[in-house]
Design an enzyme around this catalytic site. Structure first.
Site, mmCIF file in Angstrom:
data_model
loop_
_atom_site.group_PDB
_atom_site.id
_atom_site.type_symbol
_atom_site.label_atom_id
_atom_site.label_comp_id
_atom_site.label_asym_id
_atom_site.label_seq_id
_atom_site.Cartn_x
_atom_site.Cartn_y
_atom_site.Cartn_z
ATOM 1 C CG HIS A 94 -61.052 39.590 -24.310
ATOM 2 N ND1 HIS A 94 -61.969 39.896 -23.328
ATOM 3 C CD2 HIS A 94 -61.353 40.387 -25.357
ATOM 4 C CE1 HIS A 94 -62.789 40.834 -23.758
ATOM 5 N NE2 HIS A 94 -62.445 41.155 -25.000
ATOM 6 C CG ASP A 96 -60.192 40.131 -19.756
ATOM 7 O OD1 ASP A 96 -60.100 39.643 -20.900
ATOM 8 O OD2 ASP A 96 -59.788 41.289 -19.480
ATOM 9 C CG ASP A 125 -65.826 43.444 -25.185
ATOM 10 O OD1 ASP A 125 -65.034 42.733 -25.812
ATOM 11 O OD2 ASP A 125 -65.472 44.471 -24.575
ATOM 12 C CD GLU A 159 -59.243 43.454 -25.303
ATOM 13 O OE1 GLU A 159 -59.070 44.326 -26.174
ATOM 14 O OE2 GLU A 159 -60.166 43.511 -24.459
ATOM 15 C CD GLU A 160 -62.547 44.419 -21.887
ATOM 16 O OE1 GLU A 160 -62.134 45.565 -22.140
ATOM 17 O OE2 GLU A 160 -63.511 43.901 -22.486
ATOM 18 C CD GLU A 188 -62.283 42.319 -28.987
ATOM 19 O OE1 GLU A 188 -63.432 42.604 -28.575
ATOM 20 O OE2 GLU A 188 -61.276 42.346 -28.250
#
Length: 426
Positions: A94, A96, A125, A159-160, A188
Site C-alpha cells: 500500500h 498510503d 509502513d 490500506e490504512e 508489511e
C-alpha cells in the site's frame, strides 16, 4: 557462483538504488485521510518500472469508499512476462500513510538518513517494503532473464482505512483471481526473519443507549443515556472482559497478549454535541438522551462471528433486566473474518527457505493482531497462497520518528529475490 550468491550480490550492487528509491517514495506525502498525492506516487512508480520493462496500468477505484474528484483513489499494477509460461508472483504494497501526528524530531517527509536508518512517515509502513520488492524484482530479472511465468508489483490505496479503494477494488476486478495470480507477498513490516500467515478477525460496531431529555436541574424528570451506558461499561468490565481473556488461540499471534480475544472501546460520546474550539459560552443544562460507543472486537479463528455478536447482545439484555427503562441499538460498522495461510503453501515454503539461506536461521511464523490487505485477497480474490513478509519493525508503524533499516531492506530484498528464483527461476 551459484544462483543464490549471484542474486544476493545483485542486491548488494543496488544498495544505493534501494536507498534512493525508498527516499523518493517517502518524500511523496500520500496522507490518508484524505488521500493526498495518490496519483503522484503511482505516476512516479509507473515511470520507474516502465524503464525496467514492466507494463504498467493506473487504475482508479471509481465509486469506492473515499474516492472523489478531489481525492481519487489511484492504484498501480505493473507486470512483466517471462520467456515461457509459468506462475505469477505478485508483490502488493500500500502506498498510503497515516497522519503525521505529534512528537517528531525530524522532517516526516525528509527521508533523512542517520546511520543505517531512513526516517519518515511511511518508511517502515510500508514504503521500505515496497522499495525492497522492486529492487528484488530488478535483481532477479537481470540475473534470470529467461525466467518462467510473470512478476507483478502493485502499489495500492487506502490500506490504512480498510483497503476498499485499493486491494478490495482490484480483487473485485479479478486482479487476484487464482487463475491469474498464484503467489502473493505483502511486504508489511513484520521483520526480516518472520513470515506472517494471516490475522485475527475484527468486528466494529456502534452501540447506542437511549434516554429522555430533561432540564439538568431536574434530572429525575428525564432518563440519562449516559448512566445507561455506564451500566453497559460496568457489565463489560465484570463479565465480558474476563470471558474474553479466557479465550486463547492456537494461531501464533504476536504479541502474546493478542492470543486472547480482545475488546476495545474506541470512542464514547453522550449528550449535547461538542461545540467548536471558538465557542466561549457554557453548555445548556440537559439530561443526555443519547450515548454512543464504538467497539472494536478482535476475534480468533476458533470463534464464530455470530457468537461474537451474540455476546454483546446478551450483555445488553442483561443490563436491560436490571434497568426497566433501558433501550439500545447496535449497528454493524465493519467485519472481517480471520485468515491464516497453511504453512505448507508454496509461498510459505519458498519464503522460509529463502530466509534460512539469507539469514542463516529458521523463519518464525506469526499472525498479525490486526488486519491488513490479505483479508481482501482471501475473501474477495479467493487466493489463499498469500503471506505478509517485509522489512521493518511493526511497533514503529504510525509512530513519530518512524524509520526503516537499510540493512533490513537489503536482506528482505534478497529473500524476495530468492523466492522468485524458487518459484519462477530456471
Amino acid at each position: 557462483m551459484d544462483l543464490a550468491t549471484r542474486l544476493k550480490s545483485a542486491i548488494d550492487a543496488r544498495r544505493d538504488e534501494l536507498i534512493a528509491l525508498t527516499q523518493a517514495l517517502i518524500r511523496i506525502p500520500t496522507l490518508n485521510p484524505p488521500g493526498r498525492n495518490y496519483r503522484e506516487i503511482c505516476d512516479f512508480l509507473a515511470a520507474y518500472l516502465s524503464e525496467r520493462g514492466f507494463t504498467t496500468e493506473l487504475i482508479r477505484a471509481d465509486g469506492a469508499p473515499g474516492d472523489s474528484e478531489t481525492y481519487p483513489r489511484w492504484n498501480l499494477v505493473a507486470r512483466i512476462e517471462g520467456a515461457r509460461p509459468g506462475d505469477c508472483v505478485h508483490f502488493n504494497s500500500h502506498h498510503d500513510v497515516v497522519e503525521i501526528g505529534h512528537g517528531w524530531t525530524r522532517d516526516p517527509f525528509g527521508a533523512e538518513i542517520d546511520g543505517d536508518r531512513i526516517y519518515g512517515r511511511g518508511a517502515c509502513d510500508m514504503k521500505g517494503g515496497l522499495a525492497a520488492s522492486v529492487i528484488a524484482a530488478e535483481a532477479f530479472l537481470d540475473t534470470c532473464p529467461d525466467f518462467a511465468g510473470s512478476i507483478e508489483i502493485s502499489a495500492t490505496a487506502d490500506e490504512e482505512s480498510g483497503g476498499y479503494g485499493g486491494v478490495a477494488y482490484l480483487a473485485e476486478q479479478g486482479r487476484f483471481d487464482p487463475a491469474r495470480v498464484q503467489h502473493v507477498i505483502i511486504p508489511e513490516p513484520l521483520h526480516k526473519d518472520q513470515i506472517c500467515l494471516g490475522h485475527r478477525g475484527v468486528w466494529w460496531a456502534e452501540v447506542e443507549t437511549h434516554g429522555r431529555i430533561a432540564h439538568g436541574s431536574m434530572p429525575f424528570l428525564g432518563d440519562s443515556a449516559i448512566r445507561h451506558m455506564s451500566a453497559v461499561l460496568t457489565e463489560m468490565e465484570e463479565t465480558l472482559y474476563p470471558l474474553l481473556l479466557g479465550k486463547q488461540t492456537e494461531m501464533p499471534v504476536i504479541p502474546e497478549g493478542a492470543r486472547a480475544s480482545t475488546l476495545n472501546v474506541n470512542s464514547i460520546h453522550g449528550g449535547a454535541p461538542e461545540e467548536g474550539a471558538d465557542y466561549t459560552g457554557l453548555p445548556t443544562p440537559c439530561v443526555a438522551d443519547r450515548c454512543r460507543i464504538v467497539i472494536d472486537r478482535r476475534f480468533l479463528i476458533e470463534e464464530d462471528l455470530a457468537e461474537v455478536k451474540a455476546e454483546i447482545i446478551d450483555l445488553m439484555e442483561r443490563v436491560k433486566v436490571q434497568r426497566p427503562s433501558f433501550r439500545y441499538e447496535i449497528r454493524d460498522m465493519f467485519e472481517v473474518q480471520p485468515t491464516m495461510t497453511d504453512k505448507g503453501a508454496p509461498i510459505v515454503r519458498s519464503t522460509a527457505a529463502a530466509i534460512e539461506a539469507v539469514l542463516g536461521r529458521e523463519a518464525a511464523y506469526v499472525v498479525s493482531p490486526g488486519t491488513y490487505d490479505q483479508k481482501h485477497i482471501d475473501r474477495i480474490g479467493r487466493l489463499q497462497n498469500c503471506i505478509a513478509y517485509g522489512p521493518g519493525l511493526l511497533e514503529l508503524a504510525h509512530q513519530p520518528d518512524e524509520w526503516v533499516g537499510i540493512e533490513d531492506m537489503a536482506d528482505s530484498a534478497k529473500v524476495m529475490a530468492l523466492v522468485l528464483a524458487e518459484l519462477l527461476g530456471p
